[in-house]
Write a protein that holds these residues in place. Structure first.
Motif, short mmCIF file in Angstrom:
data_model
loop_
_atom_site.label_atom_id
_atom_site.label_comp_id
_atom_site.label_asym_id
_atom_site.label_seq_id
_atom_site.Cartn_x
_atom_site.Cartn_y
_atom_site.Cartn_z
N CYS A 31 -10.03 35.71 117.72
CA CYS A 31 -11.25 35.54 116.92
C CYS A 31 -11.03 36.09 115.52
N CYS A 34 -14.39 38.81 114.78
CA CYS A 34 -14.60 40.04 115.53
C CYS A 34 -13.50 41.05 115.20
N PHE A 39 -9.89 40.43 119.25
CA PHE A 39 -10.58 39.80 120.37
C PHE A 39 -9.77 38.56 120.75
N GLU A 51 -18.34 33.90 125.75
CA GLU A 51 -18.98 34.78 124.78
C GLU A 51 -19.16 36.15 125.39
N HIS A 55 -19.25 38.61 120.15
CA HIS A 55 -18.43 37.40 120.01
C HIS A 55 -19.22 36.17 120.46
N HIS A 59 -17.51 31.17 116.49
CA HIS A 59 -16.80 31.96 115.49
C HIS A 59 -15.51 31.25 115.07
N TYR A 61 -11.58 30.98 114.39
CA TYR A 61 -10.53 31.47 115.27
C TYR A 61 -9.15 31.13 114.69
#
Length: 400
Positions: A31, A34, A39, A51, A55, A59, A61
């Motif tokens: 991620c 985050c 993450f 999720e 998170h 999001h 990535y």
């Protein structure tokens, strides 16, 4: 989507997936929003839209993979990392163990260079103090090192140095200076080793055999120019020597053709007849000279016999003195011992072994006879006699 380097080749080195807690395998998802701790998700959890706390599935990535080239087009980043880890574990330059380590840890890695090395025969591994080891000056081809390196104790000045946080600026600067000096000494060691390898000086006997192929005049030039070989490459140095050898042959051929021209010879067929007649004329001149000498001493039978004996000895060809340049053990001999080894044509290493054996036997028995020396040293009896007489004369041993 960005491609970033992985944590390592071992999956247990990576954090587990935050969704299913399984060990991550490439490619996996990181991620980009985050943090600060990464993450990470496996592809299965990412496709399910996992999720957790802050998170969310929408999001941004990054796809984490090392399946892309870094330095070489045929090598992926994963393979490069596997090679670096193998070098760290096996040591720099240990190519045989490094290849085995890399291939075992990652069978997909292809290392053509190391494979070519291990596919060939192992390099020679002469035993310590053997004839081959002495001929190679203690060189160990499997390690590309010498048993005794140039500036062999350079590491001693560095072994007790330790950098700590409370070092003063002056002390730290002094320690860094010592390290810099050590690096310069290592560079000089490598430079000398490279000169030896590039110019083929490891096997000295083979080098001397090649040197004897040249005429005497070129050999003298070779001996003088050897000291300058370090400033030029091996190919340039060999070209220089070969060019002078060619020049010597051309000059000799020019002198021969000038002699033919002076004698009025205009064809090679006539030149062959000229050379044959020239040899016959020289033989006749030598015989006439010998006959004149005989007639001079014919009235004295004893003098005539001595003359015939001397001429028989002169007719025998004596071997030239042994060239000790570069032979192992030469530095341990004094000038008289060097002269003995040259006349007897005995390598310094063998002479030192024979000398030590005779000294030990003389100490054990309180004296030594020539017959005992000949029984102890299994070489030509004339050489043994000369070695025995020399050691008696120099005071190393005493007669029984």
């Amino acid at each position: 989507m960005d491609r970033l380097a992985s944590f390592g080749n071992d999956p247990f080195d990576k954090p587990p997936c935050r969704g299913c807690s399984s060990y991550l395998t490439e490619p996996y998802i990181k991620c980009a929003e985050c943090g600060p701790s990464p993450f990470l998700l496996c592809l299965q959890c990412f496709t399910k839209g996992f999720e957790y706390k802050k998170h969310e599935s929408d999001h941004k990535y990054e796809i984490m993979t090392s399946d892309f080239p870094v330095l070489e087009p045929g090598w992926t980043a994963q393979e490069e990392m596997a090679l670096l880890e193998a070098v760290m574990d096996c040591g720099f330059g240990n190519c045989w163990q490094t290849e085995k380590y890399v291939v075992c840890s990652n069978p997909n890695v292809n290392i053509p260079y190391f494979s070519d090395i291990t596919a060939t025969d192992d390099p020679p591994r002469p035993t310590f103090d053997s004839v081959l080891s002495r001929d190679m000056a203690g060189y160990m081809p499997a390690r590309a090192d010498f048993m005794e390196e140039f500036d062999n104790y350079a590491e001693w000045d560095l072994k007790d140095i330790d950098f700590v946080d409370d070092d003063s600026d002056i002390l730290r600067a002094l320690k860094l200076s010592v390290v810099d000096i050590y690096h310069s000494r290592l560079k000089e060691r490598q430079r000398r080793k490279k000169v030896i390898r590039d110019h083929g000086l490891i096997n000295l006997r083979k080098f001397q055999m090649l040197e004897r192929c040249y005429p005497k005049e070129v050999q003298e030039l070779y001996d003088v120019m050897r000291r300058f070989a370090r400033v030029v490459g091996p190919i340039e140095h060999d070209k220089f020597i070969e060019s002078h050898a060619l020049e010597f042959e051309l000059r000799r051929e020019i002198r021969r053709l000038q002699e033919y021209r002076k004698a009025g010879i205009k064809s090679f067929c006539s030149a062959k007849v000229y050379e044959r007649v020239k040899r016959m004329r020289e033989d006749e001149r030598r015989k006439r000279t010998m006959l004149c000498d005989v007639l001079q001493y014919i009235q004295d039978g004893r003098a005539c016999q001595q003359w015939l004996t001397c001429n028989r000895r002169a007719g025998r060809r004596s071997a030239p003195p042994l060239n000790l340049t570069g032979l192992p053990g030469t530095e341990k001999l004094n000038e008289r011992e060097k002269e003995l080894c040259q006349v007897v044509r005995l390598v310094p290493g063998a002479y030192l072994e024979y000398k030590q054996a005779l000294l030990n036997e003389c100490r054990r028995q309180g004296g030594l006879r020539l017959a005992q020396a000949r029984a102890l040293i299994k070489i030509d009896v004339n050489k043994t006699r000369k070695i025995y007489d020399f050691l008696i004369k120099e005071g190393y041993i005493t007669k029984a």
